[in-house]
Design a protein around this motif. Structure first.
Motif, PDB file in Angstrom:
ATOM      1  N   GLY A   1       0.989   1.151  -3.799  1.00 22.82           N
ATOM      2  CA  GLY A   1      -0.081   1.842  -4.297  1.00 22.82           C
ATOM      3  C   GLY A   1      -0.989   2.191  -3.017  1.00 22.82           C
ATOM      4  N   CYS A   2      -1.012   3.532  -2.917  1.00 18.74           N
ATOM      5  CA  CYS A   2      -1.812   3.922  -1.746  1.00 18.74           C
ATOM      6  C   CYS A   2      -3.253   4.739  -2.084  1.00 18.74           C
ATOM      7  CB  CYS A   2      -0.989   4.969  -0.743  1.00 18.74           C
ATOM      8  SG  CYS A   2       0.779   4.157  -0.393  1.00 18.74           S
ATOM      9  N   ILE A   3      -3.995   4.540  -1.479  1.00 14.67           N
ATOM     10  CA  ILE A   3      -5.585   4.964  -1.500  1.00 14.67           C
ATOM     11  C   ILE A   3      -5.877   5.635  -0.184  1.00 14.67           C
ATOM     12  CG2 ILE A   3      -7.876   4.460  -2.036  1.00 14.67           C
ATOM     13  CD1 ILE A   3      -6.890   2.661  -4.057  1.00 14.67           C
ATOM     14  N   ARG A   4      -6.573   6.738  -0.204  1.00 12.39           N
ATOM     15  CA  ARG A   4      -7.146   7.256   0.943  1.00 12.39           C
ATOM     16  C   ARG A   4      -8.540   6.726   1.343  1.00 12.39           C
ATOM     17  NH1 ARG A   4      -6.185  11.632   4.269  1.00 12.39           N
ATOM     18  NH2 ARG A   4      -3.968  11.102   3.700  1.00 12.39           N
ATOM     19  N   GLY A   5      -8.756   5.895   2.276  1.00 17.79           N
ATOM     20  CA  GLY A   5     -10.008   5.435   2.485  1.00 17.79           C
ATOM     21  C   GLY A   5     -11.057   6.150   2.737  1.00 17.79           C
ATOM     22  N   GLY A   6     -12.126   5.914   2.795  1.00 20.38           N
ATOM     23  CA  GLY A   6     -13.304   6.636   3.236  1.00 20.38           C
ATOM     24  C   GLY A   6     -13.293   6.767   4.795  1.00 20.38           C
ATOM     25  N   ASP A   7     -12.663   6.138   5.303  1.00 18.96           N
ATOM     26  CA  ASP A   7     -12.666   6.261   6.785  1.00 18.96           C
ATOM     27  C   ASP A   7     -11.397   7.219   7.273  1.00 18.96           C
ATOM     28  OD1 ASP A   7     -10.506   4.627   6.096  1.00 18.96           O
ATOM     29  OD2 ASP A   7     -11.013   2.983   7.680  1.00 18.96           O
ATOM     30  N   GLY A   8     -10.599   7.820   6.312  1.00 19.33           N
ATOM     31  CA  GLY A   8      -9.605   8.503   6.560  1.00 19.33           C
ATOM     32  C   GLY A   8      -8.154   8.103   6.626  1.00 19.33           C
ATOM     33  N   GLN A   9      -8.233   6.325   6.634  1.00 18.44           N
ATOM     34  CA  GLN A   9      -7.082   5.662   6.738  1.00 18.44           C
ATOM     35  C   GLN A   9      -6.433   5.567   5.408  1.00 18.44           C
ATOM     36  OE1 GLN A   9      -5.862   4.340   9.716  1.00 18.44           O
ATOM     37  NE2 GLN A   9      -7.301   6.110  10.642  1.00 18.44           N
ATOM     38  N   THR A  10      -5.156   5.204   5.251  1.00 13.50           N
ATOM     39  CA  THR A  10      -4.455   4.939   3.944  1.00 13.50           C
ATOM     40  C   THR A  10      -4.673   3.395   3.793  1.00 13.50           C
ATOM     41  OG1 THR A  10      -3.113   7.142   4.101  1.00 13.50           O
ATOM     42  CG2 THR A  10      -2.441   5.354   2.538  1.00 13.50           C
ATOM     43  N   PHE A  11      -5.160   3.068   2.802  1.00 15.40           N
ATOM     44  CA  PHE A  11      -5.315   1.620   2.429  1.00 15.40           C
ATOM     45  C   PHE A  11      -3.948   1.436   1.212  1.00 15.40           C
ATOM     46  CE2 PHE A  11      -6.605  -1.352  -0.979  1.00 15.40           C
ATOM     47  CZ  PHE A  11      -6.506  -2.421  -0.230  1.00 15.40           C
ATOM     48  N   SER A  12      -3.141   0.327   1.398  1.00 21.09           N
ATOM     49  CA  SER A  12      -2.074   0.222   0.476  1.00 21.09           C
ATOM     50  C   SER A  12      -1.985  -1.151  -0.056  1.00 21.09           C
ATOM     51  CB  SER A  12      -0.865   0.632   1.123  1.00 21.09           C
ATOM     52  OG  SER A  12      -0.336  -0.216   2.205  1.00 21.09           O
ATOM     53  N   VAL A  13      -1.492  -0.949  -1.503  1.00 15.02           N
ATOM     54  CA  VAL A  13      -1.357  -2.609  -2.011  1.00 15.02           C
ATOM     55  C   VAL A  13       0.039  -2.511  -2.519  1.00 15.02           C
ATOM     56  CG1 VAL A  13      -1.992  -4.013  -3.869  1.00 15.02           C
ATOM     57  CG2 VAL A  13      -3.811  -2.596  -2.847  1.00 15.02           C
ATOM     58  N   ASP A  14       0.852  -3.718  -2.183  1.00 11.63           N
ATOM     59  CA  ASP A  14       2.353  -3.610  -2.742  1.00 11.63           C
ATOM     60  C   ASP A  14       2.279  -4.521  -4.027  1.00 11.63           C
ATOM     61  OD1 ASP A  14       3.052  -2.287  -0.394  1.00 11.63           O
ATOM     62  OD2 ASP A  14       3.945  -3.939   0.604  1.00 11.63           O
TER      63      ASP A  14
END
Lengths: 97, 363
Positions: free
Chosen positions: B75-88
């Motif tokens: 699961g990928c979320i676009r973080g507030g800093d523009g980086q992608t945060f992901s959870v497997d």
């Protein structure tokens, strides 16, 4: 004698807010019009993340109209009971075992 | 915002000998994974504490090859800093889908009820979905997620731990008053199931800013339910009454879960010791119906199911909740125990429970 065909009724389309029972999932639904409450519920479920069937069990839902403090019947017409900006609660009838 | 994936998922079902029985396209239930990913992003402060963050799902291929078999999803979320945060999420996320798919083979006589089977998951790229008019007329409204800054030390100093905690789980602190009220309600229920709603708050530790924990402050008895020996129906009126009770309390609480009782089924049926020893209803279990209710109503990671089981006259509490999109038994703490701590430990000793079995169908 010739009857005059009445122009089609121009009902304004409504916007409502729907909340799940926890109050933590809220959606805005536009373009509510000539549909039954049952059809309205069917439109709401996917976006609210509410399953129609879970583990093979059908889940039934009802809508509570907060302005009137009553649960709407599935066969009622949405545009005759709802007003613009109404808030409804999407409530499941569900079993624990 | 809708969950997005550009894959068609397919389950392959095998019998215990490894013989392929067939393939079934399916649409995964993304909601628990989505909510877990959102909660993790908020916990780790990758996004502001708001609901409705968009989550994209992509397959994690087996052996780093390019499909079609997957060993999990991301699961990928676009973080507030523009980086992608992901959870497997591991392949076990699809257990429920596989179980549902297996019923077709049971009906066809290719599996027997209760047979062991295996499954693999495949994913195939599909073209990006076009604009959907339904999403144009309905949208999730972002809501703030209330998290209070509180030192967890003051909770730990005034509580007794029950069960073994698992890294990554948000610690749970249950008020002893709420627990005792729930047990009194269950004790008075006789031989029918009763239930309630758990109210509480989320906190973020003032020292460890990535530590979010759950405080259960109160329980509200569920009204307007239909109570039976092996079933409890929460009706539309039940939820409305519980929401009204929470509003009346006006203590900044939110729905944090639910409670229900499992009576001592074997005692009521006067099962002898031999039958009781083999009966899965004699144990502590969160049934498949309980899991279905939890998924339907309480699908956020902070949502808990408190089960109180009457076993030989003792009311045994167990807590269930989410871990990476799956319902599992969770450790918990009981707050503000009376001075007789040793007695408390005896009462609240951890028990191992089963989750999502077939108990309901066997009653």
């Amino acid at each position: 004698m010739v009857a005059t065909v009445a122009p089609p009724k121009t009902r304004s389309r409504l916007t409502i807010r729907a909340t799940d029972v926890t109050g933590q999932r809220i959606v805005r639904l536009r373009d509510v019009g000539e549909e039954t409450i049952a059809q309205l519920i069917d439109r709401l479920l996917p976006t609210m993340g509410l399953p129609a069937v879970v583990d093979g069990r059908e889940v039934s839902y009802s809508l509570r109209l907060e302005r009137q403090g009553r649960h709407l019947h599935a066969s009622e017409d949405a545009d005759s009971v709802l007003q613009d900006e109404d808030e409804v609660l999407v409530s499941p009838n569900i079993d624990a075992g | 915002m809708p969950d997005r994936t550009h894959c068609q998922f397919v389950l392959e079902i095998f019998d215990a000998n490894g013989t392929a029985l067939g393939s079934d396209p399916f649409v995964p239930d993304w909601v628990p994974a989505r909510e877990w990913a959102r909660f993790e992003a908020i916990r780790l402060q990758k996004v502001p504490p708001m609901t409705a963050t968009a989550v994209d799902f992509e397959p994690i291929w087996e052996d780093r090859a390019r499909g079609p078999y997957v060993r999990g999803i991301r699961g990928c979320i676009r973080g507030g800093d523009g980086q992608t945060f992901s959870v497997d999420f591991p392949k076990t996320y699809f257990h429920q889908d596989a179980r549902s798919a297996s019923t077709r083979y049971v009906s066809a006589g290719r599996l027997r009820d209760g047979d062991v089977f295996y499954f693999k998951v495949m994913a195939f790229a599909v073209s990006a979905p076009g604009s959907d008019t339904s999403t144009a007329t309905i949208e999730e409204i972002p809501q703030p997620v209330e998290i209070l800054d509180t030192p967890i030390a003051q909770f730990r100093a005034n509580s007794v731990a029950v069960g073994q905690s698992v890294d990554g789980d948000a610690p749970v602190f249950l008020s002893s008053e709420a627990l005792n009220q729930a047990k009194e309600m269950c004790a008075a229920a006789g031989n029918v199931e009763v239930g309630g709603i758990l109210l509480g708050r989320l906190h973020r530790d003032t020292l460890d800013r990535e530590l979010v924990f759950i405080e259960i402050t109160a329980q509200v008895p569920a009204e307007h339910t239909v109570q039976q020996f092996t079933k409890l129906t929460f009706t539309a009126e039940t939820w409305a009454a519980a929401r009204a009770a929470m509003r009346l309390r006006d203590r900044g609480e939110q729905f944090c879960g639910w409670i229900h009782l499992h009576p001592d089924f074997c005692r009521v049926r006067q099962c002898d010791a031999a039958k009781r020893a083999k009966c899965e209803l004699a144990g502590i279990f969160f049934s498949s119906a309980d899991c279905a209710l939890h998924r339907t109503v309480f699908c956020l990671p902070q949502h808990l199911g408190l089960l109180i089981s009457d076993r030989n006259g003792s009311l045994v509490p167990a807590v269930f909740g989410w871990r990476r999109g799956l319902i599992v038994q969770r450790a918990f703490h009981v707050m503000y125990m009376p001075s007789a701590t040793v007695r408390g430990r005896q009462i609240y000793g951890g028990v191992l429970a089963a989750v999502g079995g077939s108990e309901n169908g066997d009653r």
